[in-house]
Design a protein around this motif. Structure first.
Motif, PDB file in Angstrom:
ATOM      1  N   PRO A 156       5.479   7.844  -6.300  1.00  0.00           N
ATOM      2  CA  PRO A 156       6.571   8.525  -5.599  1.00  0.00           C
ATOM      3  C   PRO A 156       7.039   7.810  -4.326  1.00  0.00           C
ATOM      4  CG  PRO A 156       4.526   9.767  -5.395  1.00  0.00           C
ATOM      5  CD  PRO A 156       4.261   8.640  -6.340  1.00  0.00           C
ATOM      6  N   ALA A 157       6.291   6.838  -3.838  1.00  0.00           N
ATOM      7  CA  ALA A 157       6.676   6.105  -2.626  1.00  0.00           C
ATOM      8  C   ALA A 157       7.759   5.058  -2.893  1.00  0.00           C
ATOM      9  CB  ALA A 157       5.447   5.431  -2.014  1.00  0.00           C
ATOM     10  N   PHE A 158       7.980   4.711  -4.169  1.00  0.00           N
ATOM     11  CA  PHE A 158       8.926   3.666  -4.539  1.00  0.00           C
ATOM     12  C   PHE A 158       9.806   4.134  -5.697  1.00  0.00           C
ATOM     13  CE2 PHE A 158       4.839   1.761  -3.354  1.00  0.00           C
ATOM     14  CZ  PHE A 158       5.215   1.094  -2.195  1.00  0.00           C
ATOM     15  N   GLU A 211       0.804  -1.215   0.000  1.00  0.00           N
ATOM     16  CA  GLU A 211       0.000   0.000   0.000  1.00  0.00           C
ATOM     17  C   GLU A 211       0.842   1.273   0.000  1.00  0.00           C
ATOM     18  OE1 GLU A 211      -3.291   0.329   2.680  1.00  0.00           O
ATOM     19  OE2 GLU A 211      -3.603  -1.839   2.673  1.00  0.00           O
ATOM     20  N   CYS A 212       0.294   2.266  -0.660  1.00  0.00           N
ATOM     21  CA  CYS A 212       0.819   3.629  -0.589  1.00  0.00           C
ATOM     22  C   CYS A 212      -0.381   4.529  -0.294  1.00  0.00           C
ATOM     23  CB  CYS A 212       1.512   4.020  -1.897  1.00  0.00           C
ATOM     24  SG  CYS A 212       0.377   4.421  -3.245  1.00  0.00           S
ATOM     25  N   GLU A 239      -2.889   0.300  -3.873  1.00  0.00           N
ATOM     26  CA  GLU A 239      -2.009  -0.856  -3.725  1.00  0.00           C
ATOM     27  C   GLU A 239      -1.172  -1.046  -4.973  1.00  0.00           C
ATOM     28  OE1 GLU A 239      -4.479  -4.208  -2.845  1.00  0.00           O
ATOM     29  OE2 GLU A 239      -4.729  -3.610  -0.761  1.00  0.00           O
ATOM     30  N   HIS A 240      -0.017  -1.665  -4.791  1.00  0.00           N
ATOM     31  CA  HIS A 240       0.916  -1.881  -5.891  1.00  0.00           C
ATOM     32  C   HIS A 240       1.466  -3.293  -5.888  1.00  0.00           C
ATOM     33  CE1 HIS A 240       1.411   2.324  -7.048  1.00  0.00           C
ATOM     34  NE2 HIS A 240       1.344   2.598  -5.771  1.00  0.00           N
ATOM     35  N   PHE A 241       1.947  -3.683  -7.054  1.00  0.00           N
ATOM     36  CA  PHE A 241       2.807  -4.849  -7.187  1.00  0.00           C
ATOM     37  C   PHE A 241       4.222  -4.284  -7.152  1.00  0.00           C
ATOM     38  CE2 PHE A 241       5.361  -7.869  -9.526  1.00  0.00           C
ATOM     39  CZ  PHE A 241       4.943  -9.078  -9.005  1.00  0.00           C
ATOM     40  N   HIS A 288       0.680   7.677 -10.517  1.00  0.00           N
ATOM     41  CA  HIS A 288       0.120   8.646  -9.577  1.00  0.00           C
ATOM     42  C   HIS A 288       0.679  10.014  -9.924  1.00  0.00           C
ATOM     43  CE1 HIS A 288      -1.368   5.376  -7.227  1.00  0.00           C
ATOM     44  NE2 HIS A 288      -0.195   4.990  -6.794  1.00  0.00           N
ATOM     45  N   HIS A 289      -0.161  11.018  -9.846  1.00  0.00           N
ATOM     46  CA  HIS A 289       0.296  12.374 -10.198  1.00  0.00           C
ATOM     47  C   HIS A 289       0.500  13.196  -8.962  1.00  0.00           C
ATOM     48  CE1 HIS A 289      -0.388  11.540 -14.399  1.00  0.00           C
ATOM     49  NE2 HIS A 289      -1.561  11.067 -14.086  1.00  0.00           N
TER      50      HIS A 289
END
Length: 83
Positions: free
Chosen positions: A53-55, A28-29, A33-35, A82-83
């Protein structure tokens, strides 16, 4: 080829090592959610499904592993960011 299959082979990481990335689903961010994949050497996290931007961006790995994503997959990755 699925994301899982793409990362089951040895790839070059930004740390300049060839590694088999660990895959992490449903990370999660703030936006969903992401892979995500993680380098077992430097432990850097990369979002694979969309730019976040979290990764770290998978774009960094694409520079080192040119045929990892098709042009269509690269466009989808950037268009869903994500913007």
């Amino acid at each position: 080829m699925s994301f899982h299959e793409k990362f089951k082979k040895s790839l070059r990481c930004m740390c300049d090592k060839f590694v088999i990335f660990e895959t992490l689903e449903e990370v999660e961010c703030d936006w969903g959610e992401h892979f995500v994949i993680q380098c077992p050497n430097c432990e850097e996290l990369f979002s694979v499904d969309k730019k976040c931007p979290a990764f770290q961006s998978i774009e960094e790995l694409l520079k080192l592993n040119i045929n990892l994503f098709s042009k269509k997959e690269q466009l989808n990755y950037l268009n869903n960011s994500h913007h």
